[in-house]
Enzyme design. Sequence first.
Site, PDB file in Angstrom:
ATOM      1  N   GLU A 249     110.001  79.590 -30.058  1.00  0.00           N
ATOM      2  CA  GLU A 249     111.407  79.773 -30.747  1.00  0.00           C
ATOM      3  C   GLU A 249     110.927  79.399 -32.327  1.00  0.00           C
ATOM      4  O   GLU A 249     110.995  78.220 -32.544  1.00  0.00           O
ATOM      5  CB  GLU A 249     112.258  79.103 -30.197  1.00  0.00           C
ATOM      6  CG  GLU A 249     112.940  79.377 -28.902  1.00  0.00           C
ATOM      7  CD  GLU A 249     113.757  80.799 -28.644  1.00  0.00           C
ATOM      8  OE1 GLU A 249     114.139  81.303 -29.737  1.00  0.00           O
ATOM      9  OE2 GLU A 249     114.173  80.791 -27.764  1.00  0.00           O
ATOM     10  N   CYS A 283     117.752  77.713 -37.791  1.00  0.00           N
ATOM     11  CA  CYS A 283     116.748  78.739 -37.812  1.00  0.00           C
ATOM     12  C   CYS A 283     117.490  79.988 -38.228  1.00  0.00           C
ATOM     13  O   CYS A 283     116.742  81.154 -38.447  1.00  0.00           O
ATOM     14  CB  CYS A 283     115.960  78.627 -36.479  1.00  0.00           C
ATOM     15  SG  CYS A 283     117.310  78.724 -35.063  1.00  0.00           S
TER      16      CYS A 283
HETATM   17  P1  NAD Z   1     107.404  71.829 -36.899  1.00  0.00           P
HETATM   18  O1  NAD Z   1     106.578  73.182 -36.521  1.00  0.00           O
HETATM   19  O2  NAD Z   1     106.792  71.274 -37.885  1.00  0.00           O
HETATM   20  O3  NAD Z   1     107.362  70.927 -35.519  1.00  0.00           O
HETATM   21  C1  NAD Z   1     108.267  71.284 -34.517  1.00  0.00           C
HETATM   22  C2  NAD Z   1     107.293  70.198 -33.435  1.00  0.00           C
HETATM   23  O4  NAD Z   1     106.146  70.508 -33.145  1.00  0.00           O
HETATM   24  C3  NAD Z   1     107.490  68.836 -33.743  1.00  0.00           C
HETATM   25  O5  NAD Z   1     107.752  68.028 -32.491  1.00  0.00           O
HETATM   26  C4  NAD Z   1     106.096  68.522 -34.251  1.00  0.00           C
HETATM   27  O6  NAD Z   1     105.648  67.210 -33.830  1.00  0.00           O
HETATM   28  C5  NAD Z   1     105.334  69.463 -33.163  1.00  0.00           C
HETATM   29  N1  NAD Z   1     104.035  69.850 -33.776  1.00  0.00           N
HETATM   30  C6  NAD Z   1     103.777  70.442 -34.958  1.00  0.00           C
HETATM   31  N2  NAD Z   1     102.451  70.970 -35.058  1.00  0.00           N
HETATM   32  C7  NAD Z   1     101.930  70.929 -33.807  1.00  0.00           C
HETATM   33  C8  NAD Z   1     100.572  71.213 -33.420  1.00  0.00           C
HETATM   34  N3  NAD Z   1      99.749  71.908 -33.952  1.00  0.00           N
HETATM   35  N4  NAD Z   1     100.422  70.961 -32.073  1.00  0.00           N
HETATM   36  C9  NAD Z   1     101.372  70.450 -31.309  1.00  0.00           C
HETATM   37  N5  NAD Z   1     102.574  70.035 -31.672  1.00  0.00           N
HETATM   38  C10 NAD Z   1     103.075  70.030 -32.946  1.00  0.00           C
HETATM   39  O7  NAD Z   1     109.028  72.451 -37.062  1.00  0.00           O
HETATM   40  P2  NAD Z   1     110.286  71.264 -37.415  1.00  0.00           P
HETATM   41  O8  NAD Z   1     109.977  71.383 -39.131  1.00  0.00           O
HETATM   42  O9  NAD Z   1     110.408  70.179 -36.612  1.00  0.00           O
HETATM   43  O10 NAD Z   1     111.377  72.518 -37.317  1.00  0.00           O
HETATM   44  C11 NAD Z   1     111.659  73.378 -38.326  1.00  0.00           C
HETATM   45  C12 NAD Z   1     111.479  74.792 -37.801  1.00  0.00           C
HETATM   46  O11 NAD Z   1     111.920  75.138 -36.554  1.00  0.00           O
HETATM   47  C13 NAD Z   1     112.093  75.819 -38.881  1.00  0.00           C
HETATM   48  O12 NAD Z   1     111.029  76.794 -39.149  1.00  0.00           O
HETATM   49  C14 NAD Z   1     113.093  76.264 -37.820  1.00  0.00           C
HETATM   50  O13 NAD Z   1     113.378  77.598 -38.249  1.00  0.00           O
HETATM   51  C15 NAD Z   1     112.285  76.291 -36.483  1.00  0.00           C
HETATM   52  N6  NAD Z   1     113.658  76.374 -35.482  1.00  0.00           N
HETATM   53  C16 NAD Z   1     113.543  77.663 -34.753  1.00  0.00           C
HETATM   54  C17 NAD Z   1     114.489  77.555 -33.639  1.00  0.00           C
HETATM   55  C18 NAD Z   1     114.732  78.919 -32.790  1.00  0.00           C
HETATM   56  O14 NAD Z   1     115.515  78.799 -31.978  1.00  0.00           O
HETATM   57  N7  NAD Z   1     114.125  79.801 -33.051  1.00  0.00           N
HETATM   58  C19 NAD Z   1     115.555  76.519 -33.633  1.00  0.00           C
HETATM   59  C20 NAD Z   1     115.431  75.510 -34.381  1.00  0.00           C
HETATM   60  C21 NAD Z   1     114.295  75.304 -35.520  1.00  0.00           C
END
Ligand code: NAD
Length: 525
Positions: A249, A283
């Site tokens: 997501e 999001c």
């Molecule tokens: P992010 O991708 O930076 O991090 C999300 C999670 O993934 C965190 O727990 C992080 O520690 C982990 N992570 C990051 N890189 C990783 C890797 N290489 N390997 C393993 N784990 C990793 O995102 P964020 O800043 O926390 O969230 C914001 C983003 O999430 C925005 O782009 C938003 O649109 C999206 N989002 C989407 C939805 C949806 O339902 N589509 C809902 C909420 C947020």
Amino acid sequence: MAHLGDTPPSSGSALGASTLPLRDPRTGALVGEMAATPEGDVAGLVARARAAGATWAATPLEERKGAIRRLASVFLARGSEIVDTLVAEIGKPPGEAWTSEVVTAQELFATWLEMIDDELADIPVPLNPINYPGKDVVLRLEPIGVVGLIMPWNYPIHLPLRTIVPAVLAGNAVVWKPSEYASRCGALLDSIFKAAFPADLVITIQGGPTQGAALIDGGVDRVVFTGSVAGGRAVAQRAAARLLPTSLELGSKDPAIVLHDADLERTVNGLVWGAFHNAGQDCASVERVYVDARIHDAFVEKVVAATRSLRVGSTSGTPDVGPLINAAALEKVHGHVTAAVAAGAVVRAGGEPTGEGYHYPPTVLTGVTDDMAVMREESFGPLFPIASFATEDEAVARANASPYGLTASVWSRDLRRAEALAARITTGVSFVNNCCFTGPMGAAAWGGRKESGYGVTGSRFGLEALVQPRTVCVDRSRGKKEMWWYPYGDNLVNMARGLVELTRPGGARLSGARMAVGGLLNRWK
Ligand code: NAD
């Protein structure tokens, strides 16, 4: 612009232990630290969850539902504490924290408790009784084992619940990682899970991408990821190397199209909320608005007035708009604004950081063009860029000219026309005269197209990611042989031809019946 500078997690012991700095985004102040889970411990924690999950999978559904009722009761009794933590850690306005994280969770518990019996019931496979006499075949939905869940910070309470609730009801164990920017919310949820669930059934690990990677490598059976496109891509690649299924997501750049006959008051109220709630860090935030050129000026005037009436920041009583999550977010959002202005856009409200913590004021931009970053890239901040269009076809084409596809909204008094227009935009969710709000619903599917990800949460389609169908065949027949068993010969050929003649359109029914019955009697002697 003042750059308050986030401190990255600091390294600790040889096992990879580290601490996560805790900040208050309302002020930018460092307020403490959280111990991260040593990455070397993660595989052992997954093994513990697997052991707990084996017992849980054999637990009757009624007992599993009892655990979710317990979860609901503990969770809702701690509602105020949850809201206080969301306010302190993410900076959410309290009203929004209640509605978007607590009330939605209450509905989520109730919805899954209501749906789960039907959704997990055996699915009978219809069988032709002539070909398959005496057999019962069903699809039985079994848990997949241990779900590895990696979460973002923007809805740090509700998002984990929207997967953990159906996963646990379906008989799975879960190991989950909150965002490094929402570890306090993660710790709070962890204490609630410990009070509601058997030991080790749902295990929380703390940390950043390193711990996320360790979780993927740690022996889980599926990865459910919510986060950025970049994070999702890295997670999917890592999981693919282990042939692990994933659901992603991801982010988006959701468009709104305002038709000339829209109810302007409702549209402005809806879109101002759609762009600015959670400080634009949703999001499904409305991130670009296309308005019919005929109503552009009237629309802009109302949007600007509504935006200027919003209360921002912690010093203004009960705020409508809280801070961004960190300094990097502040820098990115302001960068989108300054680049747009440099290329000719006009700031109609907001446009400069308030100087208080990571707050950025709700900002309205006009004169934007589709090549600007503010119209192409996910800003994830309180920006409301407005462009105008001449024809509806043009509006749809521009809405679709994006690598993302999570949600889109169309605003008009002509509901059928608006729905038809929304259906032409490639997204997983579409709205007419509303936006954003169905994500937390247990019974609605939430998921994106294109780079907004694959797989869904919510609904039976979300549950599908958390179960493995087993086809179960029980044969009650007393015949000594099936028609397709040995020996082969003319008898089998005649019988098979007879069965086909009997049922094919225009078949020779009488001779077909004779051949089939004769063959069957011979076979079953
Ligand atoms: P992010 O991708 O930076 O991090 C999300 C999670 O993934 C965190 O727990 C992080 O520690 C982990 N992570 C990051 N890189 C990783 C890797 N290489 N390997 C393993 N784990 C990793 O995102 P964020 O800043 O926390 O969230 C914001 C983003 O999430 C925005 O782009 C938003 O649109 C999206 N989002 C989407 C939805 C949806 O339902 N589509 C809902 C909420 C947020």
